[in-house]
Write a protein that holds these residues in place. Structure first.
Motif, PDB file in Angstrom:
ATOM      1  N   ASP A 112       0.825  -1.216   0.000  1.00  0.00           N
ATOM      2  CA  ASP A 112       0.000   0.000   0.000  1.00  0.00           C
ATOM      3  C   ASP A 112       0.856   1.261   0.000  1.00  0.00           C
ATOM      4  OD1 ASP A 112      -2.358  -1.407  -0.040  1.00  0.00           O
ATOM      5  OD2 ASP A 112      -2.583  -1.425   2.152  1.00  0.00           O
ATOM      6  N   LEU A 113       2.020   1.202   0.650  1.00  0.00           N
ATOM      7  CA  LEU A 113       2.903   2.374   0.695  1.00  0.00           C
ATOM      8  C   LEU A 113       3.415   2.708  -0.698  1.00  0.00           C
ATOM      9  CD1 LEU A 113       4.504   4.543   2.164  1.00  0.00           C
ATOM     10  CD2 LEU A 113       6.263   2.817   2.689  1.00  0.00           C
ATOM     11  N   LEU A 114       3.836   1.685  -1.434  1.00  0.00           N
ATOM     12  CA  LEU A 114       4.320   1.904  -2.795  1.00  0.00           C
ATOM     13  C   LEU A 114       3.203   2.459  -3.673  1.00  0.00           C
ATOM     14  CD1 LEU A 114       6.642   1.659  -4.842  1.00  0.00           C
ATOM     15  CD2 LEU A 114       5.802  -0.638  -5.378  1.00  0.00           C
ATOM     16  N   LYS A 115       2.005   1.902  -3.515  1.00  0.00           N
ATOM     17  CA  LYS A 115       0.862   2.397  -4.302  1.00  0.00           C
ATOM     18  C   LYS A 115       0.589   3.867  -3.995  1.00  0.00           C
ATOM     19  CE  LYS A 115      -1.537  -2.060  -4.688  1.00  0.00           C
ATOM     20  NZ  LYS A 115      -2.734  -2.840  -4.301  1.00  0.00           N
ATOM     21  N   GLN A 116       0.703   4.242  -2.720  1.00  0.00           N
ATOM     22  CA  GLN A 116       0.447   5.620  -2.328  1.00  0.00           C
ATOM     23  C   GLN A 116       1.482   6.567  -2.949  1.00  0.00           C
ATOM     24  OE1 GLN A 116       0.294   6.173   1.910  1.00  0.00           O
ATOM     25  NE2 GLN A 116      -0.426   8.287   1.764  1.00  0.00           N
ATOM     26  N   ILE A 117       2.744   6.169  -2.925  1.00  0.00           N
ATOM     27  CA  ILE A 117       3.803   6.998  -3.519  1.00  0.00           C
ATOM     28  C   ILE A 117       3.576   7.156  -5.015  1.00  0.00           C
ATOM     29  CG2 ILE A 117       6.278   7.158  -3.990  1.00  0.00           C
ATOM     30  CD1 ILE A 117       6.735   5.590  -1.375  1.00  0.00           C
ATOM     31  N   ALA A 121       2.787  10.709  -7.261  1.00  0.00           N
ATOM     32  CA  ALA A 121       4.019  11.103  -7.963  1.00  0.00           C
ATOM     33  C   ALA A 121       3.799  12.305  -8.878  1.00  0.00           C
ATOM     34  CB  ALA A 121       4.568   9.929  -8.750  1.00  0.00           C
ATOM     35  N   ASN A 122       2.692  12.298  -9.613  1.00  0.00           N
ATOM     36  CA  ASN A 122       2.425  13.400 -10.547  1.00  0.00           C
ATOM     37  C   ASN A 122       2.237  14.734  -9.842  1.00  0.00           C
ATOM     38  OD1 ASN A 122       2.605  11.728 -12.766  1.00  0.00           O
ATOM     39  ND2 ASN A 122       0.404  11.317 -12.851  1.00  0.00           N
ATOM     40  N   ASN A 136      11.728   9.898  -7.460  1.00  0.00           N
ATOM     41  CA  ASN A 136      12.332   8.581  -7.660  1.00  0.00           C
ATOM     42  C   ASN A 136      11.546   7.623  -6.759  1.00  0.00           C
ATOM     43  OD1 ASN A 136      13.997   6.210  -7.199  1.00  0.00           O
ATOM     44  ND2 ASN A 136      15.633   7.332  -8.225  1.00  0.00           N
ATOM     45  N   ILE A 137      10.639   6.873  -7.361  1.00  0.00           N
ATOM     46  CA  ILE A 137       9.690   6.064  -6.596  1.00  0.00           C
ATOM     47  C   ILE A 137      10.385   4.990  -5.769  1.00  0.00           C
ATOM     48  CG2 ILE A 137       7.772   4.426  -6.791  1.00  0.00           C
ATOM     49  CD1 ILE A 137       6.750   6.086  -9.153  1.00  0.00           C
ATOM     50  N   LEU A 144      10.448  12.597   3.171  1.00  0.00           N
ATOM     51  CA  LEU A 144      11.374  11.530   2.787  1.00  0.00           C
ATOM     52  C   LEU A 144      11.356  11.255   1.284  1.00  0.00           C
ATOM     53  CD1 LEU A 144      10.775   8.996   5.713  1.00  0.00           C
ATOM     54  CD2 LEU A 144      12.590  10.714   5.479  1.00  0.00           C
ATOM     55  N   ILE A 145      10.659  12.101   0.534  1.00  0.00           N
ATOM     56  CA  ILE A 145      10.626  11.928  -0.919  1.00  0.00           C
ATOM     57  C   ILE A 145      12.012  12.177  -1.503  1.00  0.00           C
ATOM     58  CG2 ILE A 145       9.772  12.915  -3.079  1.00  0.00           C
ATOM     59  CD1 ILE A 145       7.103  13.383  -1.724  1.00  0.00           C
TER      60      ILE A 145
END
Length: 287
Positions: free
Chosen positions: A45-50, A54-55, A81-82, A99-100
């Motif tokens: 879910d964290l990856l999906k949220q990032i 992103a856009n 950078n995902i 932390l992006i």
């Protein structure tokens, strides 16, 4: 004898097949582990949220603007950078915009290495201006004022001044001011650039002219130097001139004389009060 050799060959082949089998098993295990990790990550879910946001954090780059034989620097953009952002946030297992991790996106059309164009200003999207100082007299007085306000500037000098002011040349460069050339010959430009580089290599070298001149431009190009034409020539009543014309990206040219020295503290204070950053030419052309 024949039977013994046959047994030996069999043992060797057996060992070879065992080794191949072991390597294959290791490779398969590595591949399988990576595949499992990728599947788990893709469903995180964290990856999906990032990925979803992103856009929202992406900033488009702006190309350098070319107007005939002149150029205005562009502006770099940025994107998330995902993978790297995910790795940092996974340590706390929640989304945190602080932390992006960003990646720089350079303009498609850049001022970089465009030595055959006159740079007439910095980009209007940046609240930066540069001070360009001319004449060889009283540079030491100007330097004291700049140091007091922690301002870096650009000094354009001739060959005679360079040859007679070793100590001051070193002081200017070692304090991160820029030295450029107002000489027109290719040999003189090369000599000044060489002296500057020996002391403390500047990222870029510059030539200065107030009007377009193809021969001068070509001599600067031969020495891989950028040619600057100021956007504000604040020679008479410099403070009033600057107040009337300053904007983002202004390259402000000042002649070092008694009036400029007297007004320079007021000029710096005014520029800063309007929210502009005073930077060197090396900074104002960066994208």
């Amino acid at each position: 004898m024949w039977k013994s050799s046959y047994n030996l060959l069999g043992d060797i082949l057996k060992k070879i097949f065992e080794t191949i089998g072991f390597i294959s098993l290791v490779c398969f295990s590595f591949f399988y582990t990576n595949e499992i990790t990728s599947v788990i990550k893709e469903n995180d879910d964290l990856l999906k949220q990032i990925t979803e946001v992103a856009n929202e954090y992406e900033i488009d780059s702006i190309d350098a603007k070319i107007i005939d034989d002149s150029i205005i620097p562009g502006v770099s953009g940025s994107s998330i950078n995902i993978d790297k952002s995910y790795d940092k946030m996974k340590k706390i297992d929640k989304f945190n915009s602080n932390l992006i991790v960003y990646e720089n996106i350079k303009p498609n059309i850049s001022v970089l290495n465009k030595y055959d164009k006159y740079i007439i200003s910095g980009n209007e999207k940046k609240n930066e201006v540069s001070l360009v100082l001319l004449n060889n007299e009283d540079i030491a007085k100007v330097l004291k004022i700049l140091d007091k306000y922690d301002v870096k500037a650009d000094f354009f000098v001739d060959l005679n001044w360079i040859n007679n002011n070793d100590k001051l040349v070193k002081e200017l460069i070692n304090n991160n001011h820029i030295i450029g050339s107002i000489n027109s010959s290719s040999n003189d430009i090369n000599y000044i650039n060489t002296i500057v580089s020996k002391i403390n290599k500047q990222k870029y070298t510059f030539c200065y002219n107030e009007e377009k001149n193809k021969e001068f431009l070509n001599n600067c190009k031969l020495n891989t130097s950028y040619t600057i034409i100021p956007s504000i020539k604040a020679f008479d009543n410099p403070l009033i001139n600057i107040k009337s014309n300053i904007k983002n990206g202004s390259i402000i040219s000042l002649k070092i004389n008694e009036k400029t020295i007297n007004e320079l503290p007021l000029i710096i204070e005014y520029i800063k009060s309007k929210g502009y950053d005073i930077v060197t030419l090396s900074k104002i052309i960066e994208e």
